[in-house]
Design a protein around this motif. Structure first.
Motif, mmCIF file in Angstrom:
data_model
loop_
_atom_site.group_PDB
_atom_site.id
_atom_site.type_symbol
_atom_site.label_atom_id
_atom_site.label_comp_id
_atom_site.label_asym_id
_atom_site.label_seq_id
_atom_site.Cartn_x
_atom_site.Cartn_y
_atom_site.Cartn_z
ATOM 1 N N ARG A 78 0.847 -1.193 0.000
ATOM 2 C CA ARG A 78 0.000 0.000 0.000
ATOM 3 C C ARG A 78 0.880 1.241 0.000
ATOM 4 O O ARG A 78 1.878 1.309 0.739
ATOM 5 C CB ARG A 78 -0.910 -0.014 1.227
ATOM 6 N N GLU A 82 -3.165 4.189 5.972
ATOM 7 C CA GLU A 82 -4.342 3.373 6.247
ATOM 8 C C GLU A 82 -5.525 4.280 6.596
ATOM 9 O O GLU A 82 -5.341 5.430 7.021
ATOM 10 C CB GLU A 82 -4.064 2.429 7.417
ATOM 11 N N GLY A 111 -2.230 5.950 9.944
ATOM 12 C CA GLY A 111 -3.232 6.342 8.964
ATOM 13 C C GLY A 111 -4.100 7.501 9.411
ATOM 14 O O GLY A 111 -3.781 8.212 10.372
ATOM 15 N N TYR A 123 2.726 6.626 2.342
ATOM 16 C CA TYR A 123 2.330 5.741 3.440
ATOM 17 C C TYR A 123 2.817 6.271 4.793
ATOM 18 O O TYR A 123 2.127 6.160 5.804
ATOM 19 C CB TYR A 123 2.861 4.329 3.211
#
Length: 208
Positions: A78, A82, A111, A123
């Protein structure tokens, strides 16, 4: 001859004055541009060079973000922070507890609460948008505050879920402080407990 020399001297004086005036106008123009960019003025703890310094820091941080995203894509990972609302699938938590203002370990901030601004960050919360954007200007203002005696003082607001933290308010503060290597960030924390306390991840968290 004397008349000609006198006129030439006066002409030279006028040129010098004009040059000084133009140079002064250029400096004033630069000062006003900096005020417009930073929202701050000289004489209040911000040097003229601050905007140039913070812009360079932003460009460095953005390059780091671009590198991080390339590496994550190669590994199939990713690339954005998040999102808590996606993790709990929009369900209403059975219990939310106000923990108060505490120091949050930076590595546990993984996140955001909602998906609204995740495209602006890598990220690890490094900035992704161009340096001419409003987002970048606000990031640079926070950077200037961090680099000055003022510092970044306002706590972020976030939710803790199974030991990880998701930012509701203060994403750019997290971005700046993480970029400069802060180990902890002050935050108002709300702990979210899931509806199913028997789930393996939840039981492991509670036992820990």
């Amino acid at each position: 001859c004397l008349t000609f020399c006198f006129l030439s001297f006066n002409s030279s004086i006028r040129k010098v004055k004009s040059g000084v005036k133009n140079r002064g106008n250029s400096i004033e123009k630069l000062r006003l541009q900096i005020i417009e960019k930073t929202g701050k003025i000289e004489g209040k703890g911000v040097r003229v060079v601050d905007f140039l310094e913070t812009r360079e820091e932003y460009i460095k941080a953005r390059r780091m973000a671009q590198k991080e995203i390339r590496e994550l894509r190669i590994r199939g990972k990713r690339t954005e922070p998040e999102v808590l609302d996606q993790i709990i699938d929009g369900q209403v938590a059975s219990n939310v507890t106000d923990i108060g203002v505490v120091n949050i370990p930076v590595e546990r901030i993984v996140g955001t609460k909602t998906a609204g601004r995740i495209s602006a960050f890598s990220y690890s919360f490094l900035p992704m948008l161009g340096p001419e954007t409003e987002f970048a200007s606000k990031w640079m203002n926070l950077c200037a505050a961090h680099m000055s005696d003022e510092g970044i003082r306002n706590p972020i607001i976030c939710y803790e879920y199974l030991g990880n933290f998701y930012v509701q308010e203060g994403n750019k503060r997290v971005s700046v402080l993480r970029y400069f290597g802060a180990s902890q960030i002050l935050g108002q924390v709300y702990r979210v407990m899931p509806e199913n306390p028997e789930a393996p991840a939840v039981k492991a968290y509670l036992e820990f």
